[in-house]
Design an enzyme around this catalytic site. Sequence first.
Site, PDB file in Angstrom:
ATOM      1  N   LYS A 119       0.817  -1.220   0.000  1.00 50.13           N
ATOM      2  CA  LYS A 119       0.000   0.000   0.000  1.00 50.13           C
ATOM      3  C   LYS A 119       0.850   1.270   0.000  1.00 50.13           C
ATOM      4  O   LYS A 119       0.405   2.328  -0.458  1.00 50.13           O
ATOM      5  CB  LYS A 119      -0.903   0.018   1.227  1.00 50.13           C
ATOM      6  CG  LYS A 119      -1.950  -1.076   1.245  1.00 50.13           C
ATOM      7  CD  LYS A 119      -3.151  -0.702   0.407  1.00 50.13           C
ATOM      8  CE  LYS A 119      -4.290  -1.706   0.598  1.00 50.13           C
ATOM      9  NZ  LYS A 119      -5.437  -1.370  -0.255  1.00 50.13           N
ATOM     10  N   SER A 147      -9.493   0.868   7.702  1.00 50.35           N
ATOM     11  CA  SER A 147      -9.198   0.208   8.970  1.00 50.35           C
ATOM     12  C   SER A 147      -7.908  -0.582   8.846  1.00 50.35           C
ATOM     13  O   SER A 147      -7.525  -1.296   9.755  1.00 50.35           O
ATOM     14  CB  SER A 147     -10.330  -0.747   9.340  1.00 50.35           C
ATOM     15  OG  SER A 147     -10.465  -1.726   8.328  1.00 50.35           O
TER      16      SER A 147
END
Lengths: 327, 327
Positions: free
Chosen positions: B56, B81
């Site tokens: 990411k 989250s």
Amino acid sequence: MSQQTLPTLKGIREAESLIRESVHLTPVHTSRQLDLLSGSRLFFKCENLQRAGAFKFRGASHAIRRLAAVRDFSMVVTHSSGNHAGALALAAGIAGKKCHVVMPDNSPEVKIAAVRAYGARITFCKPTLQAREETTQKILHLEKAEFIHPYDHPYIIAGQGTAMLELFDQMPAPDCIVAPVGGGGLLSGTAIAAKSLSGKLKVYGAEPLGADDAYRSFHSGKIIPSLKPETIADGLLTSLSDLTFKAISTYVDDILTVSETAIIEAMMLIWSRMKIIAEPSACVPLAAVLEHPELFSNRTTGLIISGGNVDLKDFCQFLNKLQLTGK
Amino acid sequence: MSQQTLPTLKGIREAESLIRESVHLTPVHTSRQLDLLSGSRLFFKCENLQRAGAFKFRGASHAIRRLAAVRDFSMVVTHSSGNHAGALALAAGIAGKKCHVVMPDNSPEVKIAAVRAYGARITFCKPTLQAREETTQKILHLEKAEFIHPYDHPYIIAGQGTAMLELFDQMPAPDCIVAPVGGGGLLSGTAIAAKSLSGKLKVYGAEPLGADDAYRSFHSGKIIPSLKPETIADGLLTSLSDLTFKAISTYVDDILTVSETAIIEAMMLIWSRMKIIAEPSACVPLAAVLEHPELFSNRTTGLIISGGNVDLKDFCQFLNKLQLTGK
């Protein structure tokens, strides 16, 4: 096995060239977060990524190569409940030799499975040193075999020292080196190599308080074996031999002991921050760095992550128990 | 965020040159034992060793760099989250931007701690998509901020595709590539890069059966979101967007679904044989390879280990429960 003089840097270099093609040149990892936490620059030599999951494969491969050059044998034998057994089994297979391992009947399932997977034969015995040695002697009488001790031999020490040679080329000039100490093969090879490469750097052995025979031997000037060693670092339960005591007395600057809590904290840090599996014994050097900031802060330090063979089920049960008791 | 056309190989190459200095060129690991077990040659791209512990960081770094080149803003905002939150927080800090993350109030402690450690501000909300979007909108109205979506943007997709560019240079010519699919950012970038580099190779998405929106969307030709996804692979709960559905329909050969048991078995194999920590989502590609031997046997396959962020306490409790119930 005969000649019990310590290997030199030359011997370790020869070991390196002999085993280069069968061992992994393991990577060196760093972690910004652990550098911040320790106030030090840390370089982790990842022997958990070595074949058979530990540095032991270096010494085992080297000993078999050297012995095979001078003697004719078809089998190697050892007694071990741990990483030496798996490493020897793999190294023997590669060298076209059979391998027979005497294991205490309480050895962890995962280690038994590894030795079997590498094709070795296993004889179980009672979990005492006497039973291990007697069973081994019986096998040696029956078969044309060579006994390969886990640490008490110059070939083994020279093999283990090759990790340090690699590390020296993989990191900036180190101020300190830290290796775990159990029987002392890894620390001996590491210290001989490190001190020969640079007289200025400090070499520390890292040892659990619950198995602190190296600490007590080092500071009293004579071998004091552990009688009832108790630690989560199951690779460091053994005591020094004459040969490793000599190497450590000569080349090591100090032995640093650490608590069980420090070992577990170091292990959680390595797993969660560095994303690698290190067995408890392999986390003792980081525990030593974190417990002795006065020796390491603002220094460049190489640490040997000695192995990664953990029974995950056992580990999880252990961690759960720890949380239940609020530790 | 505006332009919703898919990136090309050229765009992914530009992304690579923009982020090269801030991302890790992650290593590719192999395992003889897993090769034997799968009957295939496997090359694992270790994005668990990426900064912030997941791929990411690539997309987040790229999006911030590209947006900062054309607009003036002091803050980035997202709702997540999981790994995107930590990655964006770290990337924002490096770019000298503030970061504000909307997190569901049931987010795992370890992820909240990571986002905080990287210096981001957190606003908690109820754990529904509606609450997440509304809270995010409120923040965007108050502050001069850019919203960075976790996957539904060409800059994000191009950034995630850079792992594939690296992998292509780090392994022998692949026959197959397998990446996990949740929202589809990683799989989209991977497939665009892989198919542009070699028209002959097969690209597969690997998805948990319990969150199989990509499988159902791919095979029905229209987006079918997961309504109540349930899987241990907590990074793969999200559903495809229009943009990632377009990429996957165009460039991916098939979506392979796997059971929860297969995911857990793959995770245990990666941890115990490869000695690295991979989060459940990151183990779904190996699970797919092991469950579909007809596609992979005697092939050379690249797999993306997407991340390594695991709460060890949660994991151990989970594993213990599993053993208690005899699974």
